[in-house]
Scaffold this motif. Sequence first.
Motif, PDB file in Angstrom:
ATOM      1  N   LEU A  54     -21.218 -24.031  36.092  1.00  0.00           N
ATOM      2  CA  LEU A  54     -21.432 -23.468  34.766  1.00  0.00           C
ATOM      3  C   LEU A  54     -20.965 -22.026  34.808  1.00  0.00           C
ATOM      4  N   CYS A  55     -19.836 -21.751  34.158  1.00  0.00           N
ATOM      5  CA  CYS A  55     -19.319 -20.379  34.164  1.00  0.00           C
ATOM      6  C   CYS A  55     -18.415 -20.156  32.971  1.00  0.00           C
ATOM      7  N   GLY A  56     -18.066 -18.894  32.763  1.00  0.00           N
ATOM      8  CA  GLY A  56     -17.135 -18.523  31.705  1.00  0.00           C
ATOM      9  C   GLY A  56     -17.690 -17.542  30.703  1.00  0.00           C
ATOM     10  N   ILE A  57     -19.012 -17.551  30.502  1.00  0.00           N
ATOM     11  CA  ILE A  57     -19.582 -16.683  29.474  1.00  0.00           C
ATOM     12  C   ILE A  57     -19.418 -15.207  29.831  1.00  0.00           C
ATOM     13  N   ASN A  58     -19.512 -14.846  31.105  1.00  0.00           N
ATOM     14  CA  ASN A  58     -19.351 -13.439  31.478  1.00  0.00           C
ATOM     15  C   ASN A  58     -17.900 -12.984  31.377  1.00  0.00           C
ATOM     16  N   ASP A  59     -16.960 -13.911  31.529  1.00  0.00           N
ATOM     17  CA  ASP A  59     -15.557 -13.593  31.284  1.00  0.00           C
ATOM     18  C   ASP A  59     -15.365 -13.277  29.799  1.00  0.00           C
ATOM     19  N   ILE A  60     -15.921 -14.133  28.948  1.00  0.00           N
ATOM     20  CA  ILE A  60     -15.818 -13.944  27.495  1.00  0.00           C
ATOM     21  C   ILE A  60     -16.515 -12.655  27.082  1.00  0.00           C
ATOM     22  N   ALA A  61     -17.619 -12.325  27.750  1.00  0.00           N
ATOM     23  CA  ALA A  61     -18.363 -11.092  27.452  1.00  0.00           C
ATOM     24  C   ALA A  61     -17.690  -9.852  28.040  1.00  0.00           C
ATOM     25  N   GLU A  62     -16.597 -10.046  28.743  1.00  0.00           N
ATOM     26  CA  GLU A  62     -15.819  -8.954  29.330  1.00  0.00           C
ATOM     27  C   GLU A  62     -16.651  -8.083  30.272  1.00  0.00           C
ATOM     28  N   ILE A  63     -17.506  -8.740  31.075  1.00  0.00           N
ATOM     29  CA  ILE A  63     -18.347  -8.038  32.037  1.00  0.00           C
ATOM     30  C   ILE A  63     -17.505  -7.182  32.989  1.00  0.00           C
ATOM     31  N   GLY A  64     -16.404  -7.706  33.469  1.00  0.00           N
ATOM     32  CA  GLY A  64     -15.528  -6.955  34.368  1.00  0.00           C
ATOM     33  C   GLY A  64     -14.247  -6.519  33.683  1.00  0.00           C
ATOM     34  N   GLY A  65     -14.236  -6.499  32.370  1.00  0.00           N
ATOM     35  CA  GLY A  65     -13.040  -6.204  31.594  1.00  0.00           C
ATOM     36  C   GLY A  65     -12.499  -7.479  30.976  1.00  0.00           C
ATOM     37  N   PRO A  66     -11.502  -7.347  30.112  1.00  0.00           N
ATOM     38  CA  PRO A  66     -10.944  -8.526  29.442  1.00  0.00           C
ATOM     39  C   PRO A  66     -10.379  -9.551  30.430  1.00  0.00           C
ATOM     40  N   VAL A  67     -10.645 -10.823  30.151  1.00  0.00           N
ATOM     41  CA  VAL A  67     -10.138 -11.925  30.965  1.00  0.00           C
ATOM     42  C   VAL A  67      -9.529 -12.949  30.012  1.00  0.00           C
ATOM     43  N   PRO A  68      -8.248 -13.256  30.181  1.00  0.00           N
ATOM     44  CA  PRO A  68      -7.635 -14.261  29.310  1.00  0.00           C
ATOM     45  C   PRO A  68      -8.207 -15.652  29.576  1.00  0.00           C
ATOM     46  N   ASP A  69      -8.214 -16.478  28.547  1.00  0.00           N
ATOM     47  CA  ASP A  69      -8.716 -17.843  28.691  1.00  0.00           C
ATOM     48  C   ASP A  69      -7.979 -18.585  29.808  1.00  0.00           C
ATOM     49  N   ARG A  70      -6.690 -18.322  29.934  1.00  0.00           N
ATOM     50  CA  ARG A  70      -5.899 -18.996  30.974  1.00  0.00           C
ATOM     51  C   ARG A  70      -6.439 -18.680  32.375  1.00  0.00           C
ATOM     52  N   ALA A  71      -6.874 -17.447  32.600  1.00  0.00           N
ATOM     53  CA  ALA A  71      -7.422 -17.064  33.910  1.00  0.00           C
ATOM     54  C   ALA A  71      -8.743 -17.793  34.173  1.00  0.00           C
ATOM     55  N   ILE A  72      -9.558 -17.938  33.144  1.00  0.00           N
ATOM     56  CA  ILE A  72     -10.817 -18.682  33.296  1.00  0.00           C
ATOM     57  C   ILE A  72     -10.489 -20.125  33.689  1.00  0.00           C
ATOM     58  N   ALA A  73      -9.544 -20.726  32.978  1.00  0.00           N
ATOM     59  CA  ALA A  73      -9.145 -22.110  33.271  1.00  0.00           C
ATOM     60  C   ALA A  73      -8.608 -22.230  34.692  1.00  0.00           C
ATOM     61  N   GLN A  74      -7.790 -21.281  35.122  1.00  0.00           N
ATOM     62  CA  GLN A  74      -7.246 -21.329  36.489  1.00  0.00           C
ATOM     63  C   GLN A  74      -8.361 -21.250  37.531  1.00  0.00           C
ATOM     64  N   ASN A  75      -9.372 -20.436  37.285  1.00  0.00           N
ATOM     65  CA  ASN A  75     -10.498 -20.348  38.221  1.00  0.00           C
ATOM     66  C   ASN A  75     -11.265 -21.661  38.279  1.00  0.00           C
ATOM     67  N   ILE A  76     -11.477 -22.274  37.135  1.00  0.00           N
ATOM     68  CA  ILE A  76     -12.193 -23.551  37.102  1.00  0.00           C
ATOM     69  C   ILE A  76     -11.377 -24.644  37.785  1.00  0.00           C
ATOM     70  N   ILE A  77     -10.079 -24.682  37.542  1.00  0.00           N
ATOM     71  CA  ILE A  77      -9.213 -25.655  38.212  1.00  0.00           C
ATOM     72  C   ILE A  77      -9.278 -25.459  39.725  1.00  0.00           C
ATOM     73  N   ALA A  78      -9.223 -24.214  40.176  1.00  0.00           N
ATOM     74  CA  ALA A  78      -9.284 -23.930  41.620  1.00  0.00           C
ATOM     75  C   ALA A  78     -10.615 -24.401  42.208  1.00  0.00           C
ATOM     76  N   MET A  79     -11.720 -24.177  41.497  1.00  0.00           N
ATOM     77  CA  MET A  79     -13.014 -24.643  42.003  1.00  0.00           C
ATOM     78  C   MET A  79     -13.082 -26.155  42.003  1.00  0.00           C
ATOM     79  N   GLY A  80     -12.469 -26.787  41.015  1.00  0.00           N
ATOM     80  CA  GLY A  80     -12.397 -28.245  40.995  1.00  0.00           C
ATOM     81  C   GLY A  80     -11.641 -28.772  42.203  1.00  0.00           C
ATOM     82  N   ARG A  81     -10.526 -28.157  42.514  1.00  0.00           N
ATOM     83  CA  ARG A  81      -9.752 -28.576  43.689  1.00  0.00           C
ATOM     84  C   ARG A  81     -10.555 -28.408  44.967  1.00  0.00           C
ATOM     85  N   MET A  82     -11.283 -27.307  45.077  1.00  0.00           N
ATOM     86  CA  MET A  82     -12.108 -27.086  46.277  1.00  0.00           C
ATOM     87  C   MET A  82     -13.192 -28.154  46.386  1.00  0.00           C
ATOM     88  N   ALA A  83     -13.837 -28.473  45.263  1.00  0.00           N
ATOM     89  CA  ALA A  83     -14.880 -29.497  45.277  1.00  0.00           C
ATOM     90  C   ALA A  83     -14.298 -30.847  45.685  1.00  0.00           C
TER      91      ALA A  83
END
Length: 177
Positions: A54-83
């Motif tokens: 469960l992730c993504g809300i802090n990216d949208i909230a710009e906790i560490g600065g702006p994050v494009p949706d594509r970067a969020i998707a790439q992180n989720i894909i990478a975690m999926g591959r690891m799993a």
Amino acid sequence: MFIGDSITAAWGVVRAETFARHGFVARGVPGETSAQIRARFLRDTADARGVHLLCGINDIAEIGGPVPDRAIAQNIIAMGRMAFAAGLPLTIGTVMPSDFWGWRPELRPVARIHTLNGWLRSYCAAGPARLVDYGPALATAEGALRRDLTDDGIHLNGAGYAAVEPVMLRALGAVPD
């Protein structure tokens, strides 16, 4: 193993009895973005039999600065591959609804959350990850988090966690449909 941010961390505390009864472990770190969760993913899931992400809300909230949706998707894909490489079943929760009232309303998160959740639905439909959709149990017609289920517009309160618990348990096969 539940991995995520503050919403995951609090879930394991607020609903500790449920987590203990089902052998769930909450590995949530408040304030973390999808990139930070990705960085600790392998370490935190090393002893897991399955993963609930469960992730993504802090990216949208710009906790560490702006994050494009594509970067969020790439992180989720990478975690999926690891799993999947580790042989772990993966369940991905949709981003909880929010309009950040009283916090960051200028970000207009409802549309971004809707977009990211649409992508999550497509990603899970196209592959082996399961989706658990938390929106229907939590959202107003406008896509915000129902005020009776939150104290700050982003984090669930006890009633919020109680509302999503049956959805989560059904998605994980812990209770019959």
